[in-house]
Write a protein that holds these residues in place. Structure first.
Motif, PDB file in Angstrom:
ATOM      1  N   ASP A 503     -60.548 -47.462  31.293  1.00 48.12           N
ATOM      2  CA  ASP A 503     -61.423 -48.073  32.296  1.00 48.12           C
ATOM      3  C   ASP A 503     -60.817 -48.038  33.690  1.00 48.12           C
ATOM      4  OD1 ASP A 503     -63.196 -48.580  30.284  1.00 48.12           O
ATOM      5  OD2 ASP A 503     -62.518 -50.649  29.954  1.00 48.12           O
ATOM      6  N   LYS A 504     -59.497 -47.944  33.796  1.00 50.18           N
ATOM      7  CA  LYS A 504     -58.831 -47.927  35.094  1.00 50.18           C
ATOM      8  C   LYS A 504     -58.715 -46.518  35.676  1.00 50.18           C
ATOM      9  CE  LYS A 504     -55.998 -51.988  34.013  1.00 50.18           C
ATOM     10  NZ  LYS A 504     -54.600 -52.515  33.887  1.00 50.18           N
ATOM     11  N   GLY A 505     -59.238 -45.545  34.964  1.00 52.71           N
ATOM     12  CA  GLY A 505     -59.133 -44.169  35.429  1.00 52.71           C
ATOM     13  C   GLY A 505     -57.804 -43.527  35.101  1.00 52.71           C
ATOM     14  N   GLU A 506     -57.029 -44.140  34.199  1.00 53.77           N
ATOM     15  CA  GLU A 506     -55.740 -43.596  33.795  1.00 53.77           C
ATOM     16  C   GLU A 506     -55.889 -42.794  32.504  1.00 53.77           C
ATOM     17  OE1 GLU A 506     -53.703 -47.214  33.317  1.00 53.77           O
ATOM     18  OE2 GLU A 506     -53.186 -47.463  35.449  1.00 53.77           O
ATOM     19  N   VAL A 507     -55.003 -41.826  32.327  1.00 51.68           N
ATOM     20  CA  VAL A 507     -55.059 -40.984  31.131  1.00 51.68           C
ATOM     21  C   VAL A 507     -54.543 -41.782  29.939  1.00 51.68           C
ATOM     22  CG1 VAL A 507     -54.305 -38.833  30.080  1.00 51.68           C
ATOM     23  CG2 VAL A 507     -54.695 -38.936  32.545  1.00 51.68           C
ATOM     24  N   SER A 508     -55.405 -41.962  28.955  1.00 47.66           N
ATOM     25  CA  SER A 508     -54.990 -42.673  27.750  1.00 47.66           C
ATOM     26  C   SER A 508     -54.525 -41.707  26.668  1.00 47.66           C
ATOM     27  CB  SER A 508     -56.140 -43.531  27.213  1.00 47.66           C
ATOM     28  OG  SER A 508     -57.263 -42.723  26.881  1.00 47.66           O
ATOM     29  N   SER A 509     -55.093 -40.501  26.641  1.00 51.72           N
ATOM     30  CA  SER A 509     -54.666 -39.507  25.659  1.00 51.72           C
ATOM     31  C   SER A 509     -55.134 -38.123  26.093  1.00 51.72           C
ATOM     32  CB  SER A 509     -55.223 -39.831  24.265  1.00 51.72           C
ATOM     33  OG  SER A 509     -56.640 -39.731  24.259  1.00 51.72           O
ATOM     34  N   VAL A 510     -54.474 -37.124  25.527  1.00 49.43           N
ATOM     35  CA  VAL A 510     -54.873 -35.725  25.714  1.00 49.43           C
ATOM     36  C   VAL A 510     -54.942 -35.113  24.327  1.00 49.43           C
ATOM     37  CG1 VAL A 510     -54.305 -33.515  26.743  1.00 49.43           C
ATOM     38  CG2 VAL A 510     -53.713 -35.624  27.950  1.00 49.43           C
ATOM     39  N   ARG A 511     -56.120 -34.673  23.929  1.00 51.65           N
ATOM     40  CA  ARG A 511     -56.273 -34.154  22.574  1.00 51.65           C
ATOM     41  C   ARG A 511     -57.009 -32.811  22.602  1.00 51.65           C
ATOM     42  NH1 ARG A 511     -59.859 -38.989  22.069  1.00 51.65           N
ATOM     43  NH2 ARG A 511     -62.025 -38.309  22.301  1.00 51.65           N
ATOM     44  N   PRO A 512     -56.791 -31.995  21.567  1.00 52.56           N
ATOM     45  CA  PRO A 512     -57.493 -30.703  21.513  1.00 52.56           C
ATOM     46  C   PRO A 512     -59.006 -30.918  21.449  1.00 52.56           C
ATOM     47  CG  PRO A 512     -55.707 -30.794  19.922  1.00 52.56           C
ATOM     48  CD  PRO A 512     -55.887 -32.180  20.431  1.00 52.56           C
ATOM     49  N   ASP A 687     -55.201 -30.519  35.791  1.00 56.02           N
ATOM     50  CA  ASP A 687     -53.772 -30.374  36.084  1.00 56.02           C
ATOM     51  C   ASP A 687     -53.196 -31.654  36.681  1.00 56.02           C
ATOM     52  OD1 ASP A 687     -53.799 -27.805  35.144  1.00 56.02           O
ATOM     53  OD2 ASP A 687     -53.910 -26.854  37.117  1.00 56.02           O
ATOM     54  N   ARG A 688     -53.930 -32.279  37.587  1.00 53.52           N
ATOM     55  CA  ARG A 688     -53.432 -33.510  38.215  1.00 53.52           C
ATOM     56  C   ARG A 688     -53.362 -34.661  37.208  1.00 53.52           C
ATOM     57  NH1 ARG A 688     -55.548 -30.992  42.913  1.00 53.52           N
ATOM     58  NH2 ARG A 688     -54.248 -31.416  44.750  1.00 53.52           N
ATOM     59  N   TYR A 689     -54.377 -34.758  36.355  1.00 52.64           N
ATOM     60  CA  TYR A 689     -54.345 -35.812  35.340  1.00 52.64           C
ATOM     61  C   TYR A 689     -53.180 -35.604  34.369  1.00 52.64           C
ATOM     62  CZ  TYR A 689     -58.749 -38.135  36.505  1.00 52.64           C
ATOM     63  OH  TYR A 689     -59.725 -38.869  37.124  1.00 52.64           O
ATOM     64  N   LEU A 690     -52.935 -34.350  33.974  1.00 51.40           N
ATOM     65  CA  LEU A 690     -51.835 -34.079  33.058  1.00 51.40           C
ATOM     66  C   LEU A 690     -50.497 -34.365  33.721  1.00 51.40           C
ATOM     67  CD1 LEU A 690     -53.034 -30.800  31.303  1.00 51.40           C
ATOM     68  CD2 LEU A 690     -52.937 -33.088  30.342  1.00 51.40           C
ATOM     69  N   ALA A 691     -50.369 -34.038  35.014  1.00 48.63           N
ATOM     70  CA  ALA A 691     -49.125 -34.338  35.720  1.00 48.63           C
ATOM     71  C   ALA A 691     -48.896 -35.843  35.796  1.00 48.63           C
ATOM     72  CB  ALA A 691     -49.160 -33.726  37.118  1.00 48.63           C
ATOM     73  N   ALA A 692     -49.968 -36.606  36.041  1.00 52.45           N
ATOM     74  CA  ALA A 692     -49.845 -38.067  36.074  1.00 52.45           C
ATOM     75  C   ALA A 692     -49.478 -38.608  34.696  1.00 52.45           C
ATOM     76  CB  ALA A 692     -51.148 -38.685  36.564  1.00 52.45           C
ATOM     77  N   PHE A 693     -50.047 -37.990  33.660  1.00 56.45           N
ATOM     78  CA  PHE A 693     -49.789 -38.436  32.297  1.00 56.45           C
ATOM     79  C   PHE A 693     -48.321 -38.214  31.909  1.00 56.45           C
ATOM     80  CE2 PHE A 693     -50.109 -37.545  27.607  1.00 56.45           C
ATOM     81  CZ  PHE A 693     -50.412 -38.849  27.226  1.00 56.45           C
ATOM     82  N   MET A 694     -47.704 -37.158  32.431  1.00 55.16           N
ATOM     83  CA  MET A 694     -46.329 -36.821  32.065  1.00 55.16           C
ATOM     84  C   MET A 694     -45.307 -37.317  33.077  1.00 55.16           C
ATOM     85  SD  MET A 694     -46.800 -32.982  30.500  1.00 55.16           S
ATOM     86  CE  MET A 694     -45.146 -33.004  29.818  1.00 55.16           C
ATOM     87  N   ALA A 695     -45.763 -37.989  34.131  1.00 51.99           N
ATOM     88  CA  ALA A 695     -44.848 -38.408  35.197  1.00 51.99           C
ATOM     89  C   ALA A 695     -43.754 -39.337  34.688  1.00 51.99           C
ATOM     90  CB  ALA A 695     -45.630 -39.074  36.328  1.00 51.99           C
ATOM     91  N   GLY A 696     -44.055 -40.166  33.702  1.00 49.10           N
ATOM     92  CA  GLY A 696     -43.058 -41.099  33.186  1.00 49.10           C
ATOM     93  C   GLY A 696     -42.178 -40.531  32.098  1.00 49.10           C
ATOM     94  N   ARG A 697     -42.245 -39.227  31.867  1.00 51.22           N
ATOM     95  CA  ARG A 697     -41.500 -38.625  30.755  1.00 51.22           C
ATOM     96  C   ARG A 697     -40.477 -37.604  31.246  1.00 51.22           C
ATOM     97  NH1 ARG A 697     -45.990 -36.970  26.345  1.00 51.22           N
ATOM     98  NH2 ARG A 697     -44.117 -36.878  25.035  1.00 51.22           N
ATOM     99  N   GLN A 698     -39.993 -37.788  32.471  1.00 53.88           N
ATOM    100  CA  GLN A 698     -39.015 -36.858  33.016  1.00 53.88           C
ATOM    101  C   GLN A 698     -37.729 -36.916  32.194  1.00 53.88           C
ATOM    102  OE1 GLN A 698     -38.504 -37.130  37.236  1.00 53.88           O
ATOM    103  NE2 GLN A 698     -40.668 -37.412  37.641  1.00 53.88           N
ATOM    104  N   GLY A 699     -37.172 -35.754  31.915  1.00 55.28           N
ATOM    105  CA  GLY A 699     -35.976 -35.651  31.101  1.00 55.28           C
ATOM    106  C   GLY A 699     -36.262 -35.359  29.652  1.00 55.28           C
ATOM    107  N   GLU A 700     -37.479 -35.613  29.190  1.00 56.47           N
ATOM    108  CA  GLU A 700     -37.819 -35.336  27.796  1.00 56.47           C
ATOM    109  C   GLU A 700     -37.878 -33.831  27.548  1.00 56.47           C
ATOM    110  OE1 GLU A 700     -40.990 -37.278  25.759  1.00 56.47           O
ATOM    111  OE2 GLU A 700     -40.875 -39.065  27.026  1.00 56.47           O
ATOM    112  N   VAL A 701     -37.626 -33.453  26.317  1.00 56.12           N
ATOM    113  CA  VAL A 701     -37.653 -32.048  25.914  1.00 56.12           C
ATOM    114  C   VAL A 701     -38.938 -31.790  25.128  1.00 56.12           C
ATOM    115  CG1 VAL A 701     -36.489 -30.243  24.595  1.00 56.12           C
ATOM    116  CG2 VAL A 701     -35.150 -31.929  25.873  1.00 56.12           C
ATOM    117  N   PHE A 702     -39.607 -30.656  25.453  1.00 56.42           N
ATOM    118  CA  PHE A 702     -40.896 -30.340  24.833  1.00 56.42           C
ATOM    119  C   PHE A 702     -40.878 -28.915  24.273  1.00 56.42           C
ATOM    120  CE2 PHE A 702     -41.685 -33.292  28.296  1.00 56.42           C
ATOM    121  CZ  PHE A 702     -42.480 -34.261  27.700  1.00 56.42           C
ATOM    122  N   PRO A 703     -41.451 -28.710  23.096  1.00 54.04           N
ATOM    123  CA  PRO A 703     -41.718 -27.332  22.652  1.00 54.04           C
ATOM    124  C   PRO A 703     -42.800 -26.724  23.548  1.00 54.04           C
ATOM    125  CG  PRO A 703     -41.900 -28.907  20.834  1.00 54.04           C
ATOM    126  CD  PRO A 703     -41.870 -29.703  22.085  1.00 54.04           C
ATOM    127  N   ALA A 704     -42.620 -25.470  23.929  1.00 53.31           N
ATOM    128  CA  ALA A 704     -43.567 -24.829  24.838  1.00 53.31           C
ATOM    129  C   ALA A 704     -43.608 -23.338  24.545  1.00 53.31           C
ATOM    130  CB  ALA A 704     -43.177 -25.089  26.293  1.00 53.31           C
TER     131      ALA A 704
END
Length: 807
Positions: A503-512, A687-704
């Motif tokens: 409701d606040k316009g924040e990303v709650s999840s990203v799903r296929p 892209d902007r929503y995904l960047a905001a969603f991952m902003a608090g996860r700096q330093g984490e390692v991801f498979p890519a």
């Protein structure tokens, strides 16, 4: 008398010699006529013609008619039509070089009194930068087949360097590779500074390394998105465009910390160090508020938001339709709509029933043409927008909400006007006949894709529908699907991600984003209806806005051929390539580790689809003719097809007009651009929503996976969220990295390490900028190889030796 002497050097000596030559010599009473003319020509003037009174009477009578504009004589061939902007662009693109106005006029068989209108078309193309001036009276297609820039060139500013000086690229670049970079000189004192989006005609000179220096010769009117869009941070304006690396100081106007503002640069006298000054034009909102991301994308891409008050008034006056001589009563037929869960504009409804040896399918589409008539305020707004734009948190509709969610939406249990097509297919999915009409319908149910699929899987029907209703739809779908497979269409499986907001316009999840058979059912029904629309307009000899898709270019096809060769897959030559050849290649890689990569590479090799009144077929769908008919609420092209059907079938007085038919080339080009603009804006928002969603996860390692390689690093896509970001050269092992010949891998010159598209890697998030939507990753020191069979990401190999499994 012949004068002899040393050769003449310099202007003064030349004038003196000419003066001596003009003096009379013995036996002459006056200078020779040729010398008199030469003297005037040297001074820059033109020899005066004899006055009319001094000419013989016969010569006066002969010349006088040439000065009169007379009507063409009887029996003369009809005037040719002045070319449209699109036709003139195509003509100049195929011309060998610069063309004079008279040569263009002669090529189109125009009469002298039509040249004024031709000059107006040329002038408009010059203003938009798609035609370049070439001398005083000549023009040419800008940069057509050039690998270097001319001395005078139309350029567009896209950003600034570290010192705030504008950077530009030529408009209409068609050479190989990326367009050259032009460093623009600062503007003269008193002139406004150049800002991203500004277009200027510039004098340029090469400075080496494929780069140029430019100086403004003439400013072209700036586009709506020429202003700077940014957020106030620490009293400075930080641009939201990731290409704009500079910061700006707010010199005029007021803006609070964290506000999103539109600003325009203002000139600063002399050499300016530090942030350049700007003037606040408009405050748009606060960063972080709901819908602030889509607000940024809307203004960044220049998407129209506000409707003309007259258009809104017309929409508010709209009322329902009634049965008439040209409108059939379809209310007894249980048509249903199947759309996404968050959809509010339902513009298509479907129905199917079995026949003895096949299927009857009906597709009904909202009758938008009844409300949006040619030339009206609603029509002007719809054409300007071209299509609706969909963001995770809002929709920018093509039509006012009173129509898009009201009278043009096929709501359940409400009477709505429609255009319909009734189609008959045999059991194998081959169409036998079709019939178009105008009707009044009442939707029996509104289903989501998930509800339709659940009903089919359970063998039941939703409440309000007769037993077997859903099963009949799927039965017809299976027949159409068989025909599609027989044609051999290109069906690329590219995973999509859905951004879910709270409701606040924040990303709650990203799903296929799921792709169910219910999605494909609606897709097949719509494709069949679109084919029928194109066939019907050709039968009626009516103008048609085709949806065209050309085969891959020779250059892209060669890259695809080299990529597939490493998997022992070959393709026929370009002139013999069919969609089924590409579909066959996809079946060969099904279940293989490189399946996903193959789909992505094949997608990149395709041409972009477009809208044109001239048909070249649809390569991807393997169709000879195709026109969009099924979504007039959100696409202007479909509205034009509806109007053409109405006129051709004599279903009303609101059909397409001759004025619309003559401007179809320009309209097709315009709505193609608006469609691509919408796609960029939608992708930019995600892209902007995904960047905001991952902003608090700096330093984490991801498979890519590696999704792209460039001259400054490589792009990776995170498996978990689908977010893409850059791994710059500084975040790769120490080496001299270069693209390989195929453009699908980075190769280290010293170590021989190789990173190819599709390779699995592990990356750590270094930076996430929600303002620009950019992510930056660091490659794991181990090289990130996760054991993909046959992969060699980050592993050395002997240069000069081809290894199996790699290009």
């Amino acid at each position: 008398m012949t004068r002899k002497g040393p050769p003449i050097k310099g202007k003064k000596a030349a004038r003196a010699a000419l003066a001596r030559a003009s003096k009379p010599v013995s036996g002459e009473k006056r200078p020779p006529k040729a010398v008199e003319h030469s003297k005037r020509a040297f001074k820059g003037g033109k020899p005066k013609a004899a006055a009319p009174a001094e000419r013989p009477r016969e010569q006066q009578r002969e010349i006088a008619p040439r000065r009169l504009r007379v009507a063409p004589p009887e029996g003369a061939p009809p005037m040719a039509q002045v070319p449209s902007a699109a036709e003139l662009r195509k003509f100049l693109a195929n011309a060998p070089g610069k063309m004079r106005t008279t040569e263009i006029s002669r090529a189109f068989n125009l009469r002298p009194d039509q040249r004024g209108e031709l000059r107006d078309v040329i002038r408009s193309l010059k203003a938009e930068g798609t035609v370049a001036p070439a001398g005083r009276r000549s023009v040419e297609a800008p940069l057509h087949k050039r690998q270097t820039l001319p001395d005078m060139c139309m350029v567009e500013v896209f950003g600034t360097d570290t010192e705030g000086d504008p950077l530009a690229r030529p408009v209409g670049w068609q050479g190989e590779g990326q367009a050259p970079l032009v460093y623009m000189r600062p503007e003269q004192r008193g002139q406004p500074a150049l800002a991203p989006g500004d277009r200027v005609l510039a004098r340029i000179r090469p400075i080496g390394g494929g780069k140029y220096e430019g100086r403004t010769f003439k400013r072209i009117e700036a586009r709506d998105n020429a202003k700077i869009l940014g957020v106030v941070e620490g009293g400075l304006l930080i641009p939201t465009d990731r290409r704009n690396k500079s910061t700006w100081s707010i010199a005029q106007g007021a803006a609070a910390e964290g506000e999103i503002i539109l600003a325009e640069p203002i000139a600063s006298p002399g050499r300016h160090f530090g942030p350049r000054p700007v003037r606040v034009v408009e405050v748009l909102g606060q960063l972080g508020q709901a819908k602030s991301v889509s607000l940024i994308c809307i203004h960044a891409h220049g998407i129209p938001v506000d409707f003309d008050p007259e258009a809104v008034a017309q929409a508010e006056k709209a009322r329902g339709v009634r049965i008439s001589k040209s409108r059939e009563d379809l209310r007894p037929i249980p048509l249903i709509t199947i759309d996404g869960e968050d959809a509010r504009d339902f513009d298509d409804a479907v129905y199917a029933e079995p026949l003895e040896d096949g299927w009857k399918v009906m597709v009904a589409i909202a009758d938008v043409a009844h409300y949006v008539t040619p030339g009206s305020a609603l029509d002007r707004d719809a054409r300007r927008r071209g299509n609706s734009v969909y963001f995770p948190d809002r929709v920018v509709p093509m039509l006012p909400e009173q129509l898009s969610n009201g009278w043009c939406s096929l709501r359940p249990n409400e009477d709505r006007g429609c255009l319909f097509v009734e189609m008959e297919f045999d059991k194998s999915g081959t169409k036998r006949r079709h019939r178009f009409g105008r009707g009044l319908m009442r939707s029996a149910a509104r289903l989501t894709y998930e509800q339709a699929q659940e009903a089919q899987d359970a063998g039941t029907d939703p409440a309000g529908l007769a037993p077997g209703h859903i099963a009949r739809l799927y039965g017809a779908f299976q027949a159409l699907l068989a025909d599609r497979l027989r044609r051999g269409t290109l069906d690329l499986d590219i995973p999509e991600r859905k951004v879910v907001l709270n409701d606040k316009g924040e990303v709650s999840s990203v799903r296929p984003r799921a792709r169910l058979d219910s999605h494909r059912l609606i897709e097949e029904f719509m494709v069949a209806a679109n084919v029928c629309a194109a066939e019907e307009l050709e039968r009626l000899s009516q103008p048609c806005m085709y949806r065209v898709h050309d085969r891959p270019s020779d250059q892209k096809l060669e890259g695809l051929r080299q990529f597939l060769a490493q998997f022992d897959i070959s393709l026929p030559q370009g002139d013999r390539l069919l969609p089924k050849n590409l579909a066959h290649a996809l079946t060969k890689v099904k279940g293989e580790p490189h399946e996903r990569l193959t789909h992505e590479v094949m997608l990149r090799s395709q041409s972009q689809a477009a809208y044109e009144p001239d048909n070249i077929g649809h390569f991807g769908l393997a169709l000879a003719r195709y026109a969009h008919f099924t979504s007039p609420i959100r696409r202007y092209a479909d509205l034009l097809v509806h109007r053409a059907l109405i006129r051709g079938l004599k279903l009303g007085k609101d059909g397409i007009t001759e004025a619309e038919a003559t401007t179809m080339p320009d309209t097709g080009e315009h709505i193609t651009l608006t469609e691509r603009r919408a796609a960029l804006a939608e992708r930019d928002a995600v892209d902007r929503y995904l960047a905001a969603f991952m902003a608090g996860r700096q330093g984490e390692v991801f498979p890519a996976r590696i999704s792209g390689v460039t001259r400054f690093g490589m792009f990776v896509t995170v498996e978990e969220t689908g977010a893409s970001g850059l791994v710059p050269f500084s975040a790769l092992p120490d080496d001299r990295w270069e693209e390989d010949g195929t453009g699908m891998a980075l190769v280290g010159k010293r170590t021989g390490m190789r990173f190819s598209l599709g390779d699995e890697v592990e990356v750590a998030l270094r930076e996430a900028n929600a303002l620009t939507g950019s992510l930056q990753f660091q490659l794991r020191p181990s090289g990130g190889h996760r054991g993909k069979p046959g992969a060699r990401a980050g592993k050395p190999f002997k240069t000069g030796r081809r290894r199996p499994g790699k290009a």
